[in-house]
Design an enzyme around this catalytic site. Structure first.
Site, mmCIF file in Angstrom:
data_model
loop_
_atom_site.group_PDB
_atom_site.id
_atom_site.type_symbol
_atom_site.label_atom_id
_atom_site.label_comp_id
_atom_site.label_asym_id
_atom_site.label_seq_id
_atom_site.Cartn_x
_atom_site.Cartn_y
_atom_site.Cartn_z
ATOM 1 C CE1 TYR A 7 0.259 1.911 4.285
ATOM 2 C CE2 TYR A 7 1.122 -0.329 4.408
ATOM 3 C CZ TYR A 7 1.001 0.936 4.938
ATOM 4 O OH TYR A 7 1.627 1.251 6.122
ATOM 5 N NE ARG A 60 6.798 4.411 0.362
ATOM 6 C CZ ARG A 60 6.567 5.164 1.435
ATOM 7 N NH1 ARG A 60 7.549 5.392 2.308
ATOM 8 N NH2 ARG A 60 5.392 5.730 1.635
ATOM 9 N NE ARG A 110 -6.350 -19.181 4.228
ATOM 10 C CZ ARG A 110 -5.284 -19.744 4.815
ATOM 11 N NH1 ARG A 110 -4.919 -20.972 4.492
ATOM 12 N NH2 ARG A 110 -4.594 -19.068 5.729
ATOM 13 C CG HIS A 142 0.369 -21.147 2.593
ATOM 14 N ND1 HIS A 142 -0.687 -21.932 2.977
ATOM 15 C CD2 HIS A 142 0.701 -20.414 3.683
ATOM 16 C CE1 HIS A 142 -0.990 -21.708 4.247
ATOM 17 N NE2 HIS A 142 -0.155 -20.779 4.701
ATOM 18 C CE LYS A 152 3.261 3.226 3.147
ATOM 19 N NZ LYS A 152 3.693 3.409 4.527
ATOM 20 C CD GLU A 206 10.507 1.512 10.187
ATOM 21 O OE1 GLU A 206 10.507 2.424 9.346
ATOM 22 O OE2 GLU A 206 10.308 0.316 9.910
ATOM 23 C CG LEU A 241 8.443 2.388 4.530
ATOM 24 C CD1 LEU A 241 8.154 1.146 3.690
ATOM 25 C CD2 LEU A 241 7.142 3.065 4.943
#
Length: 290
Positions: free
Chosen positions: A33, A52, A100, A102, A148, A181, A206
């Site tokens: 995101y 990014r 579903r 993996h 992110k 951070e 990040l």
């Protein structure tokens, strides 16, 4: 008018927006995101956010849902129909929906979601004047914090601990006392010689968009920036401390774990950096704090 969301080619009321229950973002946190500031209806640092986002996707092998140009057109249209002047634009890209399992599914189409919410950046002016507090929190995250990812449960727990303590933010600290951070911000100190210190980019943090902007403008202003790790003890002994993020461009930290930083008041270096950042915001968007 209620808020409008964008989901995979469709604009509609936020309360009715939905993705499949088998979306891998929901099942596995298999997604990334970005959050971009909007001031005067203009996107702040948009190219850096696009870069990014592409990097995060690439690190996870998630395809592009559309071109950068198309993404920009959708984002700007979403801002217009939401009448967004000062706001936050949220962009999420997941691997997509599939049975579903993996391993990555073959021939899967990424899911793209965008939302907008109003945000009052003027609240930061008062916080710059008074300063904020942070607490420290054990480092419990995975080893690729440079991506992110939407897998934010450790950050949620840290931010909740900060809220319970009456603090603005939580700083992650590893076993040897090193500060990496914050839960949603980059961490900084100003040492007793006036040098601005922040953790170097790498897998541990990040690569903050506002972090990069601050480093650039500080160096343009002939201020010394040192990218190295620092510890909690160093932060408590520092002249100043502060944090940066898209939603909090530059906020002075006056207390860490209840202990004062410097003289317990916002310092001159942080104040100068905050003013330089607001100048940069004005250059890009014509928005100034009042």
């Amino acid at each position: 008018m209620g808020r409008i969301a964008y989901v995979d080619g469709q604009y509609g009321p936020l309360g009715e927006a939905a993705v499949s229950v088998e979306d891998r973002g929901f099942q596995f946190a298999d997604g990334v995101y970005e959050v971009c500031a909007v001031l005067n209806g203009r996107l702040l640092d948009w190219p850096a956010h696009l870069e990014r986002l592409a990097r995060s996707r690439g690190e996870l092998g998630i395809g592009a849902p559309m071109s950068d140009r198309a993404l920009e057109l959708v984002a700007k249209h979403l801002l217009r129909i939401n009448f967004a002047d000062d706001a936050l634009l949220y962009i999420q890209v997941t691997r997509g929906a599939a049975r579903r399992d993996h391993p990555f599914p073959a021939r899967i189409r990424p899911t793209l979601v965008m939302t907008v919410r109003p945000f009052d950046f003027r609240q930061r002016i008062g916080q710059q004047a008074t300063g904020i507090s942070v607490i420290t929190h054990p480092e419990i995250r995975w080893a690729r914090r440079d991506i992110k990812s939407v897998a934010l449960l450790p950050n949620v727990l840290a931010k909740q601990a900060a809220k319970a303590a009456g603090a603005f933010e939580a700083w992650f600290v590893d076993g040897d006392g090193t500060v990496s951070e914050g839960g949603s911000t980059n961490a900084w100190i100003v040492d007793r010689d006036g040098r601005i210190v922040t953790h170097p980019n790498g897998h541990d943090i990040l690569p903050g968009v506002m972090r990069a902007t601050l480093i650039r403008i500080a160096r343009e202003a002939q201020m010394t920036v040192v990218e190295r790790a620092f510890t909690r003890d160093e932060a408590l002994a520092a002249a100043e401390a502060f944090l940066t993020s898209t939603t909090a461009p530059c906020l002075p930290i006056v207390r860490i774990d209840g202990q004062p930083v410097g003289d317990g008041r916002p310092g001159p270096v942080t104040a100068r950096l905050a003013a330089l950042l607001w100048d940069e915001v004005a250059r890009q968007t014509n928005w100034r704090p009042r």
